[in-house]
Design an enzyme around this catalytic site. Structure first.
Site, PDB file in Angstrom:
ATOM      1  CG  ASN A   1      -1.976   1.121   1.149  1.00 60.37           C
ATOM      2  OD1 ASN A   1      -2.246   1.668   0.089  1.00 60.37           O
ATOM      3  ND2 ASN A   1      -2.541   1.475   2.286  1.00 60.37           N
ATOM      4  CG  ASP A   2       1.544   3.075   3.685  1.00 63.61           C
ATOM      5  OD1 ASP A   2       0.442   3.501   3.298  1.00 63.61           O
ATOM      6  OD2 ASP A   2       1.750   2.664   4.837  1.00 63.61           O
TER       7      ASP A   2
END
Length: 480
Positions: free
Chosen positions: A408-409
């Site tokens: 994700n990040d």
């Protein structure tokens, strides 16, 4: 029982093996040999320390060593690779607590020696450590007190901090930053009280000062790590690794054990360097991470437009079959699903079909530095196609398909586009610049850190929903 010369020689040999172990861990191909260097070095350290001069009570020591070894072996055998970060955090906590206990014991022995001196008694009736303390001059005893204070403070902070880090990594404690009313002011007040207690202790106050000092330090460790978000956990783990090393070095000075001093300094310095590298990779200030994590934003986050477009296995296979170059970005979701072997098989099949396949590894992918590298090595993915972020980012615009598995990040364009994002300025893998992005994800949630990802809404992104291992297993037979 061996003479001091043998013990010193063994300490030098163990220190060299520890240095070789740390050096070898920087290379995947040498990592297994490096681990064995560490194992042999620790065996030498334990055996020769136990057989050294002034050591006794073997009737208690040997059963405890055997029990600890058996427990450690059983726990390590049962821990999956996905749980390795939690195990590391738990082991850090043991080192911190040991430092506190040793420091307390050292001060009790110091007090006994002073009491014996006052009555002109014989120190030999006490422990070997008490006899060692008895040889120290007054200024050396003051230095011993400083060592005790430092060991208790850093050891207690390491213990509770590591316990909370374990809880957050294991999902037993909420990963969001949480602090008591007063926030960092509470930590500052507790640290100030610790300083006052240390001064009182050095000026002759009773043993109670060390007990209260430990209690306040336990609180600081707890509150400090509770205030750090889950996205910063990789840095926190490496930071606690450094703390545990300095705690070990402190008790090494207390016990006049050169090997413990060297080993603690190696762990402490390497952990500090790793923490710096991790912060640099995240474009984060080390102090801001420790004091607040991905704390606040300077304004409202940018609005995300569009919708997440789903794709099935047939559509993903069609994109891969038409591609010449493929980049796979693994993340913690791959570890949770234990999909590394399926990913390895997909890689083998794509390469057999003449595709160029490479892996892109972000420095903070997973929950621990090097987490993804270890999983891929375990699945026998060739080392030469596993590349770091800086090595592959420039090639992403010419890549046909990028497959993101449980990340994700580290692939979030908000890091570059949204100055109000909690991860603003963090270097990321620019996967959105490729022709097609396939995101393998369980659902539409925001992931461990709770940060929304605009990548999932881009026109060239397709969402391949489902368990990562099941999804990849479904995909493999469709590759031509």
């Amino acid at each position: 029982m061996l003479g001091q010369g043998f013990v010193s020689a063994a300490a030098i040999a163990a220190s060299v093996l520890f240095i070789l172990s740390l050096g070898g861990l920087s290379n995947q191909e040498k990592a297994k040999r490096a681990v064995w260097y560490g194992i042999v070095g620790m065996a030498l350290a334990v055996v020769f320390t136990a057989l050294g001069p002034g050591i006794g009570a073997y009737w208690l020591m040997i059963p405890m060593i055997i029990a600890g070894a058996v427990i450690g072996w059983k726990v390590a055998k049962q821990v999956a690779m996905t749980e390795m970060p939690q195990l590391v955090a738990a082991l850090h906590s043991f080192v911190g607590l040991a430092a506190v206990f040793v420091a307390w014991s050292a001060d009790l022995e110091r007090r006994r020696v002073l009491a014996v001196r006052a009555t002109e008694g014989a120190v030999e009736e006490f422990s070997a450590f008490a006899a060692l303390v008895a040889t120290k001059a007054p200024d050396e005893l003051t230095f011993l007190q400083l060592e005790v204070v430092f060991a208790i403070f850093i050891g207690a902070v390491t213990f509770t901090g590591s316990v909370i880090a374990f809880g957050k990594l294991a999902g037993k404690v909420d990963g969001k930053p949480k602090q008591l009313p007063g926030g960092h002011l509470l930590n500052a007040v507790a640290a100030g009280l610790c300083l006052l207690l240390a001064i009182a202790y050095l000026n002759g106050a009773g043993f109670w000062t060390l007990l209260v000092l430990a209690a306040l330090s336990f609180f600081i460790g707890y509150h400090l790590i509770m205030g750090i978000g889950g996205a910063d956990m990789p840095v926190v783990v490496s930071m606690l690794n450094s703390y545990s090393g300095w705690a070990a070095a402190a008790i090494g000075f207390t016990l006049s054990n050169d090997l413990l001093i060297v080993t603690g300094a190696l762990v402490g310095s390497s952990g500090a360097i790793l923490s710096y590298i991790m912060c640099k990779a995240m474009n984060r200030n080390f102090l801001s991470v420790i004091l607040g994590g991905f704390g606040g934003t300077s304004g409202p986050a940018a609005e995300i437009e569009g919708e997440q477009v789903a794709i099935d296995a047939g559509g993903v296979a069609a994109s891969l079959n038409n591609a010449d170059s493929v980049v796979i970005v693994p993340g913690y979701g791959m570890a949770v699903a234990q999909a590394q072997n399926a990913v390895s098989e997909l890689t083998r099949k794509l390469r057999a079909a003449g595709k160029e396949v490479r892996f892109a590894i972000h420095p903070v992918a997973g929950r621990l530095p090097g987490h993804m590298n270890v999983l891929l090595a375990e699945a026998k993915v060739p080392y030469d196609i596993v590349l770091e972020m800086d090595e592959i980012n420039d090639d992403l615009p010419s890549t046909d398909v990028v497959i993101v598995i449980g990340s994700n990040d580290i692939v979030n364009p908000a890091a570059q586009d949204d100055p109000n994002s909690p991860i603003a300025g963090m270097p990321v893998l620019e996967v959105w610049r490729s022709r097609v992005v396939i995101v393998c994800k369980r659902g539409q949630g925001t992931g461990y850190s709770g940060i929304e990802n605009p990548l999932f809404f881009k026109d060239n992104t397709r969402m391949f929903y489902g368990d990562a291992r099941d999804s990849i297993d479904t995909l493999i037979p469709l590759i031509e």
